[in-house]
Design an enzyme around this catalytic site. Structure first.
Site, PDB file in Angstrom:
ATOM      1  CG  HIS A  60     -97.409  -7.620  26.684  1.00 42.10           C
ATOM      2  ND1 HIS A  60     -96.200  -7.979  27.218  1.00 42.10           N
ATOM      3  CD2 HIS A  60     -97.126  -6.419  26.508  1.00 42.10           C
ATOM      4  CE1 HIS A  60     -95.177  -6.861  27.292  1.00 42.10           C
ATOM      5  NE2 HIS A  60     -95.890  -5.864  27.054  1.00 42.10           N
ATOM      6  CD  GLU A  62     -98.517 -13.291  26.462  1.00 46.25           C
ATOM      7  OE1 GLU A  62     -97.266 -13.912  26.130  1.00 46.25           O
ATOM      8  OE2 GLU A  62     -98.572 -12.008  26.138  1.00 46.25           O
ATOM      9  CB  CYS A  88     -92.647 -10.547  28.999  1.00 50.40           C
ATOM     10  SG  CYS A  88     -94.246  -9.870  29.722  1.00 50.40           S
ATOM     11  CB  CYS A  97     -97.305 -12.016  29.757  1.00 45.60           C
ATOM     12  SG  CYS A  97     -97.769 -10.543  29.147  1.00 45.60           S
ATOM     13  CB  THR A 174     -83.916   9.684  -7.723  1.00 51.94           C
ATOM     14  OG1 THR A 174     -83.089  11.057  -8.143  1.00 51.94           O
ATOM     15  CG2 THR A 174     -83.132   8.797  -7.283  1.00 51.94           C
ATOM     16  CG  LEU A 217     -88.975  12.470   5.577  1.00 54.70           C
ATOM     17  CD1 LEU A 217     -87.665  12.736   6.153  1.00 54.70           C
ATOM     18  CD2 LEU A 217     -89.034  11.233   4.565  1.00 54.70           C
TER      19      LEU A 217
END
Length: 377
Positions: A60, A62, A88, A97, A174, A217
């Site tokens: 993370h 930190e 956290c 953390c 569209t 996609l």
């Protein structure tokens, strides 16, 4: 604990502004984790180290900042850590953390906003204060929340944050009637759509689009270290086994409504997770329960492939605990309007637009604004 949630009570400190910039610059890599930045400074304001949340399973913000300070040869005892989200206080994919900050000797933590995750929700601040660390909360709260709307939505509303992308002309079309137009938006507009797609934990589409357009996609037009999960609403499990959407390496989740053991097995063999959530019957055909689908998505992990045994209806609520870093930014479509109108025979200039079309656009905008206000509440 000093609370500065009224942003008019203070000027945003430069280290917090930098921490927010770090979080924003790396937000495409962090989903489903929230994007967080951290800057550690000395008593005289000199930067000792900085960091940001890494990809899922990585350190993370930190921890990244503490390691950066160590690599620079800077001691952090008594230093101040500016972080865009409450540290956290639980064991997930990484250790807490808040404990790492205490162990490093940090003297003060300035956090933009509290973590809404029930497994944290003030516990990080409490553990820091219990260890003698001064805690201030509030600077940059609005920007920090905006960076992680999906995460906050899932934690507070128990549903993903949806972004709607509609590529349509101002008169609501569209494509040309004869189907010859592939795109009606510009290259920059399509790149922007992919940039928003890269921020998402998942991309949602319906079986109609899959059958009509055979889209991939995935994220193609911007740099992205991961591909968002693909979610398909497919009541009758019609997704073709040779569709282009299978080309990208990512989890595929298909929501159906009608049991079909051979099709379910074939889709599973192709790599999809199939979840049956039958809802209302329309025209004699059962449709997917969309409300139940959103609730299910809110507790799914879009990073790992999940089999039917992981569906909460099959495991029971006690066996499906809340997780802090799951489906966050949920992308359907981002609204893109080229300044043109499309008729049966040709493209017209925008000035020919009918008032009824403008009224439709205005109603769409009001709906989106109301959704945003609902999330704020």
């Amino acid at each position: 604990m000093i609370n500065g949630n009224d942003r008019n009570n203070f000027t945003l400190p430069a280290p917090m502004a930098l921490a927010l910039d770090l979080a924003a610059a790396n937000r495409n890599a962090t989903p489903p984790n929230p994007s967080v930045g951290c800057v550690i400074t000395s008593a005289d304001g000199a930067m000792l180290g900085h960091g940001f949340t890494q990809a899922t399973g990585g350190p993370h913000a930190e921890i990244h900042a503490l390691r950066d300070a160590q690599a620079r040869g800077n001691a952090v005892v008594g230093a101040t850590a500016y972080v865009t989200l409450e540290p956290c206080a639980h064991h997930g994919r990484t250790a807490p953390c808040c404990d790492a900050l205490v162990a490093a000797g940090i003297g003060k933590v300035v956090a933009a906003i509290a973590d809404p995750n029930p497994q944290v929700a003030g516990r990080g601040f409490a553990r820091l204060q219990a260890a003698g660390v001064v805690v201030e909360v509030g600077p940059g709260a609005e920007a920090a929340r905006e960076l992680n709307l999906g995460f906050f939505s899932r934690m507070v509303r128990k549903t993903p944050w949806l972004r709607m992308k509609i590529a349509a002309s101002l008169d609501g079309r569209t494509a040309l009637n004869d189907g010859t137009s592939q795109w009606i938006t510009s290259d920059p507009a399509r790149a922007d759509g992919h940039a928003w797609r890269a921020r998402a934990s998942a991309v949602l589409t319906g079986i109609g689009t899959v059958l009509e357009d055979d889209p991939q996609l995935d994220v193609q037009l911007v740099d992205c270290s991961r591909q968002p999960m693909l979610v398909i609403v497919d009541s009758a499990l019609q997704t073709p086994l040779d569709a282009r959407l299978w080309h990208s390496k990512r989890p595929v989740l298909i929501y159906g409504a009608v049991p079909d053991a051979p099709r379910q097995a074939a889709l599973a063999e192709r790599g999809a997770t199939v979840v049956l959530l039958p809802g209302a019957t329309v025209g004699g055909r059962s449709k997917v329960d969309l409300a139940a689908m959103l609730a299910d998505l809110a507790v799914r992990d879009p990073v790992r492939r999940q089999g039917a045994e992981n569906h909460p209806a099959r495991r029971g609520p006690a066996a499906h605990p809340q997780r802090p870093r799951q489906l966050s930014n949920f992308l359907n479509r981002l609204w893109l309007h080229p300044p043109i109108a499309i008729t049966r025979s040709k493209l017209q200039k925008w000035k020919t637009l009918k008032a009824s079309s403008l009224s439709t656009c205005a109603r769409c905008a009001r709906t989106l604004q109301e959704s945003a206000r609902t999330c704020e509440r």
